[in-house]
Design an enzyme around this catalytic site. Structure first.
Site, mmCIF file in Angstrom:
data_model
loop_
_atom_site.group_PDB
_atom_site.id
_atom_site.type_symbol
_atom_site.label_atom_id
_atom_site.label_comp_id
_atom_site.label_asym_id
_atom_site.label_seq_id
_atom_site.Cartn_x
_atom_site.Cartn_y
_atom_site.Cartn_z
ATOM 1 N N LYS A 14 -13.663 -0.588 6.030
ATOM 2 C CA LYS A 14 -14.285 -1.527 4.676
ATOM 3 C C LYS A 14 -15.020 -2.900 5.937
ATOM 4 O O LYS A 14 -16.137 -2.484 5.147
ATOM 5 C CB LYS A 14 -13.043 -2.494 4.742
ATOM 6 N N TRP A 72 0.789 -1.397 -0.114
ATOM 7 C CA TRP A 72 -0.209 -0.176 0.199
ATOM 8 C C TRP A 72 0.670 0.794 0.148
ATOM 9 O O TRP A 72 1.449 1.561 0.387
ATOM 10 C CB TRP A 72 -0.866 0.073 1.215
ATOM 11 N N ASP A 107 -0.320 -5.006 9.628
ATOM 12 C CA ASP A 107 -1.005 -3.995 9.280
ATOM 13 C C ASP A 107 -2.623 -5.280 9.227
ATOM 14 O O ASP A 107 -2.556 -5.881 7.679
ATOM 15 C CB ASP A 107 -0.478 -3.750 7.728
#
Length: 466
Positions: free
Chosen positions: A311, A194, A275
């Site tokens: 999310k 990311w 993460d």
């Protein structure tokens, strides 16, 4: 009696060029030099007064102190949405930003979120400041969601949890801790990863390098290269790992590979930094998506874990997440938490309450919790459906025999297509398909009706653009 003074001698000397016209705008001024002005009252109408003055006057022109600030490049992800909005073509498709869309390609607010917010209204909860570490009920719920309520780490108080500003803010707080207490320690991040991981580490001055992760030949995991690079890192490095649904590739290690990764980290004295942005959203199971973190915790690793609820609860704008540090003793956990709070105080003082209460209400209520799990399974199932349909469309349209099965092997909201930058540019310029330039597409922004169109765009870009 009115008296006038005649100035019969004015001498002017200038050391520097001066502006001929002064602006009335309230801008910053840049100093360019002095005028020397000599004033005399000789032969004036009041001869009894003798006066001579030498006045230095600073001259300035309109120049801002910010003149040397250059224009920043567009964000590689958020800039995609800006370009999409400006496109007027009816066939356009936004597969850039990782945000869930319905089959009608509209944003989705979870029903369970609406119910949790209704509870907040009924209780008449206030908007007072939270403590620096955040809402206690949220911190308890998020740690238990991550590890399981019966986990010994939870029961023994070996975890320091601080509410953060979603995943990004939580990662930043962890990185700031590393910078302060482990100066010079390098963080290894996957290649690719990311994009914001690099920004976060660089901005706090933490050195980083990459370990191999993506194999362009197989469009799969370069496990051999990953292990070699972890093995070659300086002892005691921090290894940033994606807990599930790797962003941007959608490629996760198998359970056996996770064991081998843990073995290598243990051998080298490395510290994992997970993460976890998609727990429950990747597979539809909260427990399965947390299995990697739980595996490392069971082996006694000290580690950082950042969480996000953007999310899995659709709380993109609420900026709700957490930074967790798992430690060998409760005493260490208390000390580490105190220092995380110390870092947070001058950074943002304390976190927002609204999203924290939503999470606490949903996780803390068995009925709402079951409804949330059902909605997560629905969202994950829709993405799996378009993933399957896209694969079938590619298979039927491409007669070359190319193996497109990597699309089915990937997990989560993203698919890493393997398209190059020029091929990705063709996707946008010719087909109005907006995506990041590394070839990543967000399947959460795709619906069944658009799968054939997307397959045509991918095939054209792959075969006709070098």
């Amino acid at each position: 009696m009115a008296t006038s003074m005649a100035l019969n001698e004015i001498a002017v000397s200038s050391a520097f060029p001066v502006a001929s016209k002064m602006s009335s705008k309230p801008a910053m001024k840049k100093f360019v030099g002095f005028h020397t002005v000599v004033l005399s009252t000789k032969n004036a109408s009041f001869p009894s007064v003798k006066c001579a003055a030498k006045v230095n006057m600073a001259v300035a022109v309109d120049v801002s102190r910010f003149e040397n600030v250059s224009m920043a490049p567009p964000d590689p992800i958020l800039g995609v949405s800006e370009a999409f909005k400006a496109d007027t073509d009816a066939t356009k498709l936004n597969l850039g930003v990782g945000a869930y869309r319905t089959e009608d390609l509209q944003p989705y607010v979870l029903k369970v979120v609406n119910k949790a917010e209704q509870l907040m209204l009924e209780r008449g909860e206030n908007k007072e400041y939270l403590p620096i570490e955040g809402l206690a009920a949220f911190n308890k719920a998020t740690a238990e969601l991550l590890l399981g309520a019966d986990n010994p780490v939870i029961k023994n108080g070996q975890i320091a949890t601080v509410q953060g500003l979603s995943g990004t803010g939580s990662l930043r707080l962890g990185a700031a801790f590393i910078a302060r207490y482990f100066p010079g320690v390098k963080v290894l991040i996957s290649s690719p990863t990311w994009g914001n991981h690099k920004n976060i580490l660089s901005d706090v001055g933490v050195p980083w390098s990459e370990y191999r992760y993506f194999d362009p030949q197989t469009v799969g995991l370069d496990f051999k290269g990953m292990i070699e690079d972890i093995k070659g890192a300086p002892n005691g490095s921090v290894i940033l790992l994606h807990g599930c649904a790797h962003n941007p590739t959608g490629i996760d290690p198998t359970p056996e590979q996770w064991e081998a990764i843990a073995d290598e980290l243990e051998e080298k004295g490395h510290m994992p930094f997970f993460d976890v942005a998609y727990q429950g959203f990747a597979s539809g199971s909260l427990d399965d998506d947390a299995s990697s973190v739980r595996k490392f915790a069971s082996r006694g690793f000290e580690m950082f874990v950042a969480q996000s609820y953007s999310k899995n609860l659709g709380l993109y704008a609420e900026r709700i997440g957490a930074i967790n540090v798992i430690l060998p003793t409760a005493d260490l956990a208390a000390r580490v938490k105190s220092q995380l709070k110390r870092l947070a105080r001058p950074m943002y003082s304390n976190p927002p309450v609204h999203g924290a209460r939503i999470v606490a209400n949903v996780v803390g209520d068995s009925v709402l919790f079951d409804e949330w799990r059902a909605e997560m399974q629905m969202m994950a199932g829709r993405i799996k459906g378009v993933r399957q349909k896209l694969y079938e469309a590619l298979l039927s349209k491409d007669k070359s025999g190319k193996d497109w099965s990597f699309i089915l092997k990937q997990i989560g909201m993203f698919s890493f297509t393997g398209l190059t930058k020029s091929q990705s540019d063709n996707m946008t310029d010719k087909w109005h398909v907006y995506m990041t330039k590394d070839g990543r597409i967000s399947l959460a922004g795709l619906n069944l009706a658009k799968c054939d169109y997307l397959a045509d765009a991918i095939i054209d870009s792959y075969y006709n653009v070098k």
